[in-house]
Design a protein around this motif. Structure first.
Motif: not given
Ligand code: SF4
Length: 765
Positions: A92-102, A377-386
């Motif tokens: 839930g914390e990951v989704i709140d911050e970055h969305g389920g697509e992360s 994952i290993l990128t600083d792109h804001p849409k990276r997998f979290r």
């Protein structure tokens, strides 16, 4: 359920064929195993590996409690309620911050356990996951994409009829060890012993299947695209293509022939490392067959240079000779359930194609290519997998570049693994949830890929779940509830309907989809929670875990109705009841059923092109085909790494990695490095020596086996080694992906070149 005197019908789970077996128990142990003659696909056949299934059921790798990672990297046991609540909160914390697509989902089943992945779709929906991947995305997605281009949709997958084909070709495939179709060894021997039929094996190795072959073509490693180009050109040059069939069933022929006409046959043979005479022999045998040609392409060319192109060219051999939609040839098979991507809506769309979120890599047939996962994952792109949810998968061991995959997993905010074992991936997780074994729950495989007769087996539990473990259906139900996806009030109408009987439930369920579209995305778990408690076998076994199969039976009846009826299912039932009749047949037959019986027109009905013709020209791949002419020969082109390593050979001493206990092996205990006598001599090696194998990515020491199976310049290491029972890589042998690199991959599908890893070998004193 656990009487020691009873033979229990189940299946071997060590390869995708899932031969039916019967087992006798001794307390918690699988004491005896024999082939199940009542299984309609395997009919009593097994190979020797099935006898050792207890190494999976009772191996030291089994987990019996949820685990949580401590700050110091060790794990502590926690109870299920705590684990589910904390995992839901952390996601839930990951989704709140970055969305389920992360959140990336990986896995969903191995070679015998797909039902859990079916239930996992509900958790993926509840989390809002859009990106998924699994092992198909390092093996078969290139082929699936080619199927989509040729036949209109990637689910139009071809099945060979090796049982009846006049000519059976195995390309990059050793069915004696890797199977791939029912009763493979029996079928190989039958073809080999029949003077009117021909067995052709194309493989740089002199494999066990090649030893049986009438014709063994032995290209240089990586030379398959050149060989296929030469073969197609000879077929055209010598008038061996099926003009009338092509006129009736295909389009794009002239465009294709214009490209084939540019092939310099002699030069292509030279690059492939084969004699022109043997290419001509193969072309004429295929081109003159009148009772069908079936070709099985496998990882030997799908995980090698020109992977996707290889799949295209192989299929063109079948199509140009009219061996599609005919007895003995290749046909489009039915499906009980889809094996495809299943991400909620796919990825970002760019230029009309779904892409990965940061690198813009194609989602081929809906899946994130395995080899790009670390890049995403290993990128600083804001849409990276979290975050990562893994179910019945082991990306750290099974995907390219284990070192980089570990690094990627350590960079994530949250990793959750559902598995029976402490795998290499579980060892990197924040939470590990122990699943019941495949013999402790309702289970099945969706690798039902045969034509004209396709079989499905729903396997009953043989044991109760080991204490501390849960079947995936229950794990996902608890996760969905904790995520707030539904509650008892939401399910009450369906529970009432289920109590009133199957017909009432079906009507209510169909209406429910329109009333609650939010919950229809959780369909498998909704069925488990509502219909499940009412399901019993005729002898009273609780069948709640089979609820998803009821839903799949309805879909199968709708999509494959005529073939289901041809299989003898549904007599006396109208179409509305066919799904229930199919489900009843499945649950009443623990050895499995023939769920579809096709006629040859069914292939054409399954075609998804607008005019039901095969679309022969694939411009992207024809461009790559043209570039073969200027490409240097693949062999001997790297002075620093002069050998080609096949990383992950299937041998009699290897199975899939669910056997973690090395004690199951009777021979090849250390997973020997196979090398030709000439290469061994050049390196100063003799049998039993230790040698260091070095690639661009890493190095490892292996015991040497001199083998005339290997062509000069070609070495191999087996799959399934380097596994520790506790998820460390300290087991015997070399874990192949410690040597592979994730950027060594097909330009289009992203599939790795595991069968073509540049390497050198040196003696170790
Ligand atoms: S390993 Fe494959 S072919 Fe052998 S018994 Fe098991 S399922 Fe059958």
């Amino acid at each position: 359920m656990t009487s020691n005197d009873t033979w229990h019908q189940t299946a071997c789970i060590l390869c995708s064929i899932n031969c039916g077996v019967e087992v006798k128990l001794d307390g918690p142990t699988i004491a005896r195993v024999r082939g199940d003659k009542a299984n309609p696909a395997s009919e009593g056949y097994t190979c020797e590996k099935a006898l050792r299934l207890d190494h999976y059921q009772n191996g030291a790798h089994r987990l019996t409690t949820p685990l949580r990672r401590r700050d110091d990297g060790t794990f502590e046991p926690i109870d299920w309620d705590t684990a589910i609540a904390e995992i839901a909160q952390r996601f839930g914390e990951v989704i709140d911050e970055h969305g389920g697509e992360s959140i990336l989902f990986y896995g969903g089943g191995g070679q015998g356990n797909h039902l859990g992945g079916g239930y996992g779709g509900a958790t993926r929906s509840a989390l809002g996951i859009r990106y998924t991947s699994n092992a198909l995305a390092q093996e078969k997605t290139g082929e699936f994409w080619v199927d989509g281009q040729l036949f209109g949709r990637s689910r139009c997958h071809t099945a060979g009829d090796y049982e009846h084909a006049e000519v059976a070709v195995f390309w990059g495939k050793n069915p004696w060890q890797s199977h791939g179709f029912p009763q493979a060894r029996r079928v190989l021997k039958e073809i080999a012993n029949d003077p009117d039929r021909t067995l052709i094996v194309v493989d740089p190795r002199r494999s066990e299947s090649a030893d049986l072959a009438d014709i063994h073509v032995r290209p240089a490693p990586g030379g398959d695209a050149h060989l296929l180009a030469a073969l197609l050109a000879v077929l055209v040059r010598d008038g061996l293509i099926a003009d009338r069939w092509l006129d009736e069933h295909a389009r794009g022929l002239d465009e294709l022939l214009a490209h084939i006409a540019t092939v310099d046959i002699a030069e292509s043979c030279a690059k492939a490392g084969v004699e022109l005479a043997i290419v001509e022999q193969v072309a004429h045998r295929i081109g003159t067959a009148t009772r069908g040609v079936s070709i099985f392409e496998d990882l030997g060319i799908q995980q090698a240079p020109h992977s996707t192109l290889n799949s295209y060219l192989e299929k063109l051999v079948v199509l140009l000779t009219g061996n599609f939609g005919v007895p003995g040839g290749m046909n489009l098979h039915s499906r009980f359930a889809s094996l495809g991507g299943g991400g909620g809506g796919g990825g970002d769309r760019r230029g009309g194609e779904p892409m990965t979120p940061t690198g813009g890599h194609r989602l081929v047939t809906g899946l994130v290519p395995c080899n790009v996962i670390p890049d995403e994952i290993l990128t600083d792109h804001p849409k990276r997998f979290r975050a990562l949810l893994v179910e019945s998968g082991n990306p750290v061991h099974s995907l390219a570049d284990s070192q980089r995959m570990r690094e990627a997993l350590r960079a994530l905010d949250l990793v959750v693994v559902i598995d029976v074992a402490m795998t290499e991936t579980a060892r990197e997780a924040d939470y590990v949830l122990p699943a019941a074994s495949q013999f402790e729950k309702w289970e099945c495989t969706f690798f039902n890929l045969e034509f004209p007769r396709n079989c499905f087996q729903l396997r009953r539990p043989v044991f109760a779940p080991r204490e501390g473990t849960l079947p995936e259906a229950e794990i996902h139900a608890r996760l969905c509830r904790a995520l707030g996806a539904y509650n008892d009030d939401d399910l009450a109408p369906l529970r009432t309907a289920a109590a009133a009987g199957r017909a009432a439930f079906r009507d209510a369920f169909l209406a429910f989809g329109g009333q609650r579209p939010d919950l229809s995305k959780l369909v498998a778990i909704v069925l488990y929670e509502t219909l499940g408690p009412t399901l019993r076998t005729s002898d009273g076994v609780d069948a709640a875990g089979a609820a998803a199969v009821w839903g799949l039976s309805q879909i199968c009846a709708m999509t494959e109705g005529p073939s289901v009826r041809r299989a003898g299912i549904g007599d006396g039932h109208d179409d509305a009841d066919l799904g229930d009749a199919l489900f009843d047949a499945i649950i009443a037959n623990p050895s499995g059923v023939v769920f579809t019986l096709d006629d040859y027109d069914e292939t054409w009905r399954r075609m998804a092109t607008p005019d039901q013709r095969v679309q022969l020209a694939i411009p992207l791949l024809l461009d790559e085909f043209d570039r073969l002419a200027t490409e240097p020969a693949p062999a001997g082109s790297d002075a620093e790494f002069p050998l080609v390593l096949s990383a992950g050979e299937r041998r009699s001493s290897t199975a899939n990695t669910i056997f973690r206990d090395p004690a199951w092996r009777k021979k090849d205990a250390s997973g020997a490095l196979r090398i030709s006598p000439a290469d061994a001599a050049a390196c100063g090696l003799v049998d039993g020596d230790r040698a260091r194998v070095t690639t661009r990515r890493g190095s490892a020491v292996a015991v040497v086996e001199l083998s005339d199976m290997m062509r000069v310049g070609h070495i191999s290491l087996p799959n399934g080694f380097g596994l520790g029972v506790d998820g460390t890589s300290d087991g015997p042998g070399v874990a192949p992906n410690e040597l592979t690199s994730s950027d060594d991959r097909d330009w289009y599908a992203g599939t790795p070149h595991h069968k073509h890893v540049r390497a050198r070998v040196e003696a170790v004193s």
